[in-house]
Design a protein around this motif. Structure first.
Motif, PDB file in Angstrom:
ATOM      1  N   THR A 186       0.862  -1.175   0.000  1.00 53.33           N
ATOM      2  CA  THR A 186       0.000   0.000   0.000  1.00 53.33           C
ATOM      3  C   THR A 186       0.901   1.227   0.000  1.00 53.33           C
ATOM      4  N   LEU A 187       0.759   2.076  -1.013  1.00 49.61           N
ATOM      5  CA  LEU A 187       1.699   3.162  -1.242  1.00 49.61           C
ATOM      6  C   LEU A 187       1.106   4.517  -0.866  1.00 49.61           C
ATOM      7  N   LYS A 188       2.003   5.413  -0.536  1.00 48.42           N
ATOM      8  CA  LYS A 188       1.619   6.795  -0.257  1.00 48.42           C
ATOM      9  C   LYS A 188       2.008   7.715  -1.404  1.00 48.42           C
ATOM     10  N   SER A 189       3.072   7.349  -2.123  1.00 48.76           N
ATOM     11  CA  SER A 189       3.511   8.139  -3.273  1.00 48.76           C
ATOM     12  C   SER A 189       4.149   7.236  -4.309  1.00 48.76           C
ATOM     13  N   VAL A 190       3.943   7.592  -5.569  1.00 47.16           N
ATOM     14  CA  VAL A 190       4.634   6.951  -6.695  1.00 47.16           C
ATOM     15  C   VAL A 190       5.367   8.050  -7.442  1.00 47.16           C
ATOM     16  N   VAL A 191       6.689   7.922  -7.563  1.00 42.95           N
ATOM     17  CA  VAL A 191       7.519   8.963  -8.165  1.00 42.95           C
ATOM     18  C   VAL A 191       8.177   8.416  -9.423  1.00 42.95           C
ATOM     19  N   PHE A 192       8.070   9.171 -10.510  1.00 43.62           N
ATOM     20  CA  PHE A 192       8.788   8.856 -11.744  1.00 43.62           C
ATOM     21  C   PHE A 192       9.918   9.865 -11.895  1.00 43.62           C
TER      22      PHE A 192
END
Length: 347
Positions: A186-192
């Protein structure tokens, strides 16, 4: 083999000197003070050699380290002999103990170094094929996504600093695969991070992901290849999708900072708000971005950041390259592509 022999003879002398200095103190009341003095001297000498510079300092450190190992081995040998005398065990006589401890102590450095190397290799070894080739399920807010092990992707879990994954790092990729495949990602942020620095591009792009084309991912080409400094891509160079608090406006603070400055309004409604270090560019429809001008021949564009509401539970923030002349059209295309990048992760 010849080089190994030279190395062993090089380090063998300081080791033997250190060993002989402490291997014959066969009384506790002599051994303990001698060990303390040897430890203090070793610390002082090591600090002195370590603080020096030049090519010779490396050899000095090696000599001191082996002298310290020899002294420690000699201390252990004397202690075992003392115990043998107190217990009258024949197996702990000095004639047996000294040569055994001498050999084991000398080999301990190489055994520890070999073990550490194997542990390091195991830690940084590439994940298995299933981890590298498959998609891994995760959730951010109420959105189900499937994430490939690709360069340029950085993930924050619910525990933030204690739960993050740099997917071009083998240990992090392996940890994320285990977490995701267990159904617990379960993620709080996804960064590219698509505009990586040249110094780390090889580490990032040396992945099976980059060995074949990925038309299903509009960001794959940028993730696997360095963007030339004179190019203005139609996609963000960095993008973050993160969980936001209910009712929170992700661009409120930026808007307040922008409106504190006087606007320069063009005939087409395009507005420029100048501040001390950065400035804001705003389209007639209200869309705006904070921009920075590099004033460099190697970076002949503006670096801009826009933050928007992606859904009731998610916010999207992205960095992109543009110019004042291109901003009106460029920002529309980049905003669309930013959403497409995140949508590409949805199964």
């Amino acid at each position: 083999m010849q080089y190994l022999g030279h190395f062993l003879s090089f380090v063998g002398l300081p080791y033997a000197i250190g060993f002989l200095a402490l291997c014959f103190w066969w009384r506790w009341w002599l051994l303990v003070p001698a060990g303390i003095v040897a430890a203090v001297l070793a610390r002082i000498e090591y600090a002195s050699v370590n603080a020096s510079d030049g090519a010779g300092s490396v050899f000095g450190i090696i000599l001191v380290v082996f002298a310290m190992i020899g002294a420690a081995s000699g201390f252990v040998a004397s202690g075992v002999v003392v115990i043998g005398r107190a217990t009258r065990l024949q197996a702990l006589r000095a004639a047996y103990v000294l040569p055994v401890v001498f050999i084991l102590g000398f080999g301990s450095f190489f055994a520890v170094t070999w073990t550490q190397q194997k542990i390091r290799e195991a830690r940084y070894a590439p994940p298995d094929a299933a981890c590298l080739d498959n998609l891994h399920p995760a959730r951010i807010a109420d959105v189900e996504i499937a994430i490939p092990i690709a360069p340029g992707i950085f993930l924050y879990g619910e525990r933030m600093n204690n739960d993050h994954y740099i997917l071009w790092s083998n240990p992090d990729a392996r940890a994320f695969c285990g977490e995701a495949d267990g159904g617990n990602a379960t993620l709080k942020s996804v960064v590219f991070m698509l505009d990586g620095y040249p110094s780390r591009r090889e580490m990032q792009t040396n992945r099976p992901f980059c060995s074949r084309p990925h038309p299903e991912y509009p960001w794959a080409e940028m993730a696997c290849h360095l963007i030339p400094t004179d190019v203005i891509p139609d996609k963000p160079v960095q993008m973050t999708v993160s969980v936001r608090a209910a009712g929170f406006d992700p661009s409120a603070r930026e808007r307040e900072a922008m409106l504190k400055n006087q606007a320069i309004v063009a005939s087409d409604g395009f507005r420029t708000y100048r501040s001390q270090n950065d400035f804001y560019l705003q389209r007639p429809d209200g869309y705006f971005a904070r921009c920075h001008e590099h004033r460099s021949k190697s970076q002949p564009w503006l670096s801009c950041t826009a933050t928007e509401e992606l859904s009731e539970k998610l916010a999207i923030s992205y960095d992109f390259r543009t110019t004042a002349d291109l901003f009106m059209q460029q920002s529309v295309v980049v905003a669309t592509n930013a959403r497409a990048i995140f949508d590409s992760l949805k199964p």
